[in-house]
Write a protein that holds these residues in place. Structure first.
Motif, short mmCIF file in Angstrom:
data_model
loop_
_atom_site.label_atom_id
_atom_site.label_comp_id
_atom_site.label_asym_id
_atom_site.label_seq_id
_atom_site.Cartn_x
_atom_site.Cartn_y
_atom_site.Cartn_z
N PHE A 37 -37.92 32.15 -10.64
CA PHE A 37 -38.82 31.63 -9.59
C PHE A 37 -38.66 32.39 -8.27
O PHE A 37 -39.60 32.46 -7.49
CB PHE A 37 -38.59 30.15 -9.34
N GLN A 38 -37.48 32.96 -8.03
CA GLN A 38 -37.27 33.70 -6.78
C GLN A 38 -38.24 34.87 -6.64
O GLN A 38 -38.57 35.28 -5.53
CB GLN A 38 -35.83 34.21 -6.69
N LYS B 191 -41.31 34.78 -7.51
CA LYS B 191 -42.64 34.19 -7.29
C LYS B 191 -43.69 34.66 -8.29
O LYS B 191 -44.77 35.13 -7.90
CB LYS B 191 -43.09 34.42 -5.87
N LYS C 103 -43.49 23.66 -11.98
CA LYS C 103 -43.72 25.10 -11.83
C LYS C 103 -43.95 25.79 -13.17
O LYS C 103 -44.31 26.96 -13.20
CB LYS C 103 -42.51 25.75 -11.15
#
Length: 181
Positions: free
Chosen positions: A132-133, A135, A160
């Motif tokens: 997730f970092q 994006k 997410k």
């Protein structure tokens, strides 16, 4: 890699016998994990099965208390000394078969199985947070343990996640196409 994500920016986390991620960014891809069991694959089916045997040996040594999970392992092998002998010859696939045993006991509220499943969810959650970092547009969980694990993750993580676009075969074709470009 299994599953399929968007062509431009997405990722999958494969959770089955092993564990690995594939991130696609502007038609290039990066694979993380997949180093193989037992060196890596934390949170995978193989890791879960191995952990089950490790905890059974801890029971034998008096480090932790028995649970129905460890009793089932000892019942199957009849002799604690058989476990280390067997462990030397087991493959990751053979260990992964015991993940089903852990999951069954977890569903029956076995205390030790709950600890192991929570540890598995922690490792998967950690892998997802690293993904997730970057994006990505989409992140999907794929393979044998994906459906079981997803509800165990934090709600912020669950929202997410996206369903894969296609099958494992379509994902493999997409990666092959990217490599050819």
């Amino acid at each position: 890699m299994s599953g399929r994500t968007s062509r431009k920016n997405g990722a999958i986390l494969e959770i089955g016998i092993g564990i690995a991620s594939c991130e696609i960014n502007n038609y290039s891809f990066t694979v993380k994990g997949g180093w193989g069991f037992p060196l890596a694959d934390l949170g995978s089916g193989s890791w879960l099965g191995l952990s089950c045997f490790q905890e059974t040996l801890n029971v034998i040594d008096g480090i932790i208390f028995h649970s129905p999970l460890t009793q089932s392992i000892l019942l199957e092998y009849n002799d604690a000394n058989a476990i280390p002998i067997m462990a030397k010859s087991f493959t990751s696939t053979q260990y992964a078969k015991y993940a089903k045993n852990v999951i069954e006991h977890y569903k029956q509220s076995d205390r030790l199985a709950s600890v192991l499943i929570n540890a598995m969810a922690f490792h998967i959650e950690s892998s997802l947070q690293m993904i997730f970092q970057k994006k990505p547009e989409r992140v999907s969980l794929v393979c044998g343990l994906a459906q079981f694990v997803e509800p165990l993750l934090c709600k912020k993580t669950q929202v997410k996640l996206s369903k894969p676009f296609g099958s494992a075969a379509s994902g493999a074709l997409l990666l092959a196409n990217i490599q050819l470009q």
